[in-house]
Design a protein around this motif. Structure first.
Motif, PDB file in Angstrom:
ATOM      1  N   ASP A  69       0.848  -1.191   0.000  1.00 34.96           N
ATOM      2  CA  ASP A  69       0.000   0.000   0.000  1.00 34.96           C
ATOM      3  C   ASP A  69       0.881   1.238   0.000  1.00 34.96           C
ATOM      4  OD1 ASP A  69      -2.351   1.501   0.076  1.00 34.96           O
ATOM      5  OD2 ASP A  69      -3.265   0.122   1.533  1.00 34.96           O
ATOM      6  N   ILE A  70       0.325   2.332  -0.475  1.00 31.74           N
ATOM      7  CA  ILE A  70       1.005   3.624  -0.432  1.00 31.74           C
ATOM      8  C   ILE A  70       0.143   4.582   0.369  1.00 31.74           C
ATOM      9  CG2 ILE A  70       1.939   5.550  -1.771  1.00 31.74           C
ATOM     10  CD1 ILE A  70       2.297   3.716  -4.131  1.00 31.74           C
ATOM     11  N   VAL A  71       0.757   5.241   1.339  1.00 32.35           N
ATOM     12  CA  VAL A  71       0.040   6.239   2.124  1.00 32.35           C
ATOM     13  C   VAL A  71       0.777   7.566   2.021  1.00 32.35           C
ATOM     14  CG1 VAL A  71      -0.902   4.582   3.760  1.00 32.35           C
ATOM     15  CG2 VAL A  71       1.284   5.650   4.235  1.00 32.35           C
ATOM     16  N   SER A  72       0.019   8.615   2.036  1.00 28.72           N
ATOM     17  CA  SER A  72       0.626   9.946   1.995  1.00 28.72           C
ATOM     18  C   SER A  72       1.262  10.269   3.344  1.00 28.72           C
ATOM     19  CB  SER A  72      -0.439  10.995   1.652  1.00 28.72           C
ATOM     20  OG  SER A  72       0.062  12.307   1.851  1.00 28.72           O
ATOM     21  N   THR A  73       2.317  11.052   3.296  1.00 29.98           N
ATOM     22  CA  THR A  73       2.952  11.483   4.550  1.00 29.98           C
ATOM     23  C   THR A  73       2.025  12.390   5.348  1.00 29.98           C
ATOM     24  OG1 THR A  73       4.007  13.349   3.420  1.00 29.98           O
ATOM     25  CG2 THR A  73       5.261  11.300   3.564  1.00 29.98           C
ATOM     26  N   GLU A  74       0.935  12.852   4.711  1.00 35.65           N
ATOM     27  CA  GLU A  74      -0.044  13.717   5.382  1.00 35.65           C
ATOM     28  C   GLU A  74      -1.347  12.982   5.680  1.00 35.65           C
ATOM     29  OE1 GLU A  74       0.759  16.673   6.426  1.00 35.65           O
ATOM     30  OE2 GLU A  74       2.740  16.546   5.500  1.00 35.65           O
ATOM     31  N   SER A  75      -1.347  11.649   5.546  1.00 30.91           N
ATOM     32  CA  SER A  75      -2.574  10.876   5.774  1.00 30.91           C
ATOM     33  C   SER A  75      -3.054  11.041   7.214  1.00 30.91           C
ATOM     34  CB  SER A  75      -2.327   9.392   5.495  1.00 30.91           C
ATOM     35  OG  SER A  75      -2.044   9.177   4.125  1.00 30.91           O
ATOM     36  N   ASP A  76      -4.393  10.979   7.366  1.00 23.36           N
ATOM     37  CA  ASP A  76      -4.922  11.058   8.727  1.00 23.36           C
ATOM     38  C   ASP A  76      -4.813   9.691   9.397  1.00 23.36           C
ATOM     39  OD1 ASP A  76      -7.103   9.429   7.935  1.00 23.36           O
ATOM     40  OD2 ASP A  76      -8.276  11.191   7.333  1.00 23.36           O
ATOM     41  N   GLU A  77      -5.178   9.640  10.667  1.00 26.13           N
ATOM     42  CA  GLU A  77      -4.971   8.437  11.456  1.00 26.13           C
ATOM     43  C   GLU A  77      -5.795   7.261  10.943  1.00 26.13           C
ATOM     44  OE1 GLU A  77      -5.541   9.303  15.544  1.00 26.13           O
ATOM     45  OE2 GLU A  77      -3.977  10.844  15.613  1.00 26.13           O
ATOM     46  N   ASP A  78      -7.018   7.512  10.480  1.00 18.21           N
ATOM     47  CA  ASP A  78      -7.846   6.423   9.960  1.00 18.21           C
ATOM     48  C   ASP A  78      -7.221   5.813   8.711  1.00 18.21           C
ATOM     49  OD1 ASP A  78      -9.719   6.546  11.931  1.00 18.21           O
ATOM     50  OD2 ASP A  78     -11.080   7.884  10.840  1.00 18.21           O
ATOM     51  N   GLU A  79      -6.742   6.646   7.808  1.00 22.50           N
ATOM     52  CA  GLU A  79      -6.117   6.146   6.581  1.00 22.50           C
ATOM     53  C   GLU A  79      -4.879   5.305   6.905  1.00 22.50           C
ATOM     54  OE1 GLU A  79      -7.192   9.626   3.326  1.00 22.50           O
ATOM     55  OE2 GLU A  79      -5.454   9.897   4.652  1.00 22.50           O
ATOM     56  N   ILE A  80      -4.104   5.749   7.872  1.00 25.16           N
ATOM     57  CA  ILE A  80      -2.904   4.991   8.263  1.00 25.16           C
ATOM     58  C   ILE A  80      -3.289   3.647   8.854  1.00 25.16           C
ATOM     59  CG2 ILE A  80      -0.980   4.946   9.895  1.00 25.16           C
ATOM     60  CD1 ILE A  80      -0.694   7.946   9.454  1.00 25.16           C
TER      61      ILE A  80
END
Length: 413
Positions: free
Chosen positions: A101-112
């Protein structure tokens, strides 16, 4: 979820993931990304092996994707999450590297949390095995144990390592990725020379740290040979021999036997505590001597000592190497001195000498050589080659059909 590792130098990313999980997630020490899984595990020290590794692409795109690719190939029980703000640009490359998976460095806690949960499920799915395979893929336990073959000789210079290397290569070629060769001459072992290898890691590395606790980590410290053979190379220096304890060696051999069909051990030319520990786990003993009086008498003494120690092997293979018809000894002389039959006689061979100097075993190069032919017989004792169906000769084929044609012609007359 547990067992997450952060590979990033950026404090903001560490804080974001720790806040999302509510855990004190460990992170690699500051500095460049490890070039390989083995380096990653070394940086972990005594820490637990992670199930999910989060790699910060800002630490270097090429290095991040290379590490992800190697983790994907070498550590199927670990899923990789890439932290990057360039998902659209790197999506295809990340997929090819095996990124979960790829997550943004600015992702919120739910997305992480969702990304980590998906990665955790992916890691568990990849390590799931059937009832006929392993009991636990992370500890290396199996319902079946590999065959441990120890190659021994009381004297150096009789070709013990050459025979061990050819046997291991022959088994690996018969069944790729089935065989591991262990250099147990901890002071002066030269398996790496016999196979023309320049190992990054040795037996010292695999009996310590995470490699000693996790079979998946262990495999990243092993050296791969072009024949499909896996190798545990000896220490770089004789002074490192003391870093390999007998208990650690026993655990290593048990783990290897759980992971490979064949474990070939090239022992030291002496009866040391390490050799005795290996013999305790040995299924087949290959006893090697040269065709000369000192070699044969030395082997007889070693056989007597092993018998006195209660190590009577049912599967024992006696090999006489460097046989020369002009040496003054015969096979019968050797058998009379040893008090047992000789299973294989390997002739002195110019091709064998060349192969040793080149670091290319005879059974790797497929050369036509009398010694190579005999070495294949040794391999067949453990992994017999499949028998080919005999093809009928032209003469026999003609007898099957030609007789009918003759009868037809005779009837026509």
């Amino acid at each position: 979820m547990n067992n997450i590792l952060l590979a990033t130098d950026f404090v903001d990313l560490r804080d974001r993931f720790r806040a999302a999980t509510g855990q004190a997630i460990p992170a690699l020490p500051p500095g460049p990304l490890p070039a390989s899984p083995a380096q990653l595990f070394q940086q972990l020290g005594g820490g637990d092996v992670p199930e999910v590794v989060v790699i910060d692409e800002r630490s270097g795109t090429e290095a991040a994707l290379e590490l992800a690719s190697r983790l994907n190939a070498e550590c199927p029980g670990i899923a990789v999450v890439l932290a990057s703000d360039r998902a659209a640009e790197l999506g295809l490359a990340a997929m090819r590297a095996g990124v979960s998976d790829i997550v943004s460095t600015e992702s919120d806690e739910d997305e992480i949390r969702h990304a980590l949960d998906r990665a955790d499920r992916a890691a568990r799915q990849r390590t799931r095995v059937g009832p006929g395979d392993r009991d636990d893929s992370r500890t290396g336990s199996r319902s079946t144990r590999g065959r441990v073959i120890s190659v021994v000789s009381p004297k150096g210079g009789v070709g013990k390592t050459t025979i061990a290397a050819n046997l291991a290569v022959g088994l690996a070629r018969a069944e790729p990725h089935s065989t591991v060769l262990v250099d147990l001459d901890l002071q002066f072992g030269d398996v790496s020379t016999a196979l023309n290898l320049a190992p990054e890691h040795t037996i010292v590395d695999v009996v310590q740290g995470a490699a000693a606790r996790d079979s998946m980590v262990l495999k990243t410290f092993l050296t791969q040979h072009e024949s499909g053979l896996t190798v545990v190379c000896g220490p770089h220096s004789p002074v490192e021999a003391d870093l390999v304890g007998v208990d650690e060696l026993t655990h290593l051999l048990q783990t290897l036997a759980a992971e490979f069909r064949f474990v070939v051990i090239d022992t030291a030319p002496a009866i040391t505590d390490h050799v005795l520990a290996a013999l305790d786990l040995t299924n087949d003993l290959v006893l090697v001597t040269s065709m000369d009086v000192p070699g044969v008498r030395g082997l007889r003494k070693e056989m007597d000592i092993l018998r006195d120690l209660g190590m009577a092997f049912e599967r024992r293979h006696v090999v006489v190497n460097l046989a020369d018809p002009h040496s003054g000894l015969t096979r019968s002389d050797v058998e009379a001195t040893l008090g047992t039959g000789v299973d294989l006689v390997l002739p002195r061979s110019r091709g064998a000498a060349v192969s040793i100097n080149q670091g290319v075993p005879l059974l790797q190069s497929d050369v036509r050589d009398p010694a190579a032919k005999k070495l294949r017989r040794l391999v067949d004792r453990f992994a017999p080659a499949p028998k080919k169906e005999p093809r009928p000769s032209r003469e026999k084929a003609g007898s099957r059909f030609g007789g009918r044609h003759r009868l037809q012609r005779k009837g026509a007359q």
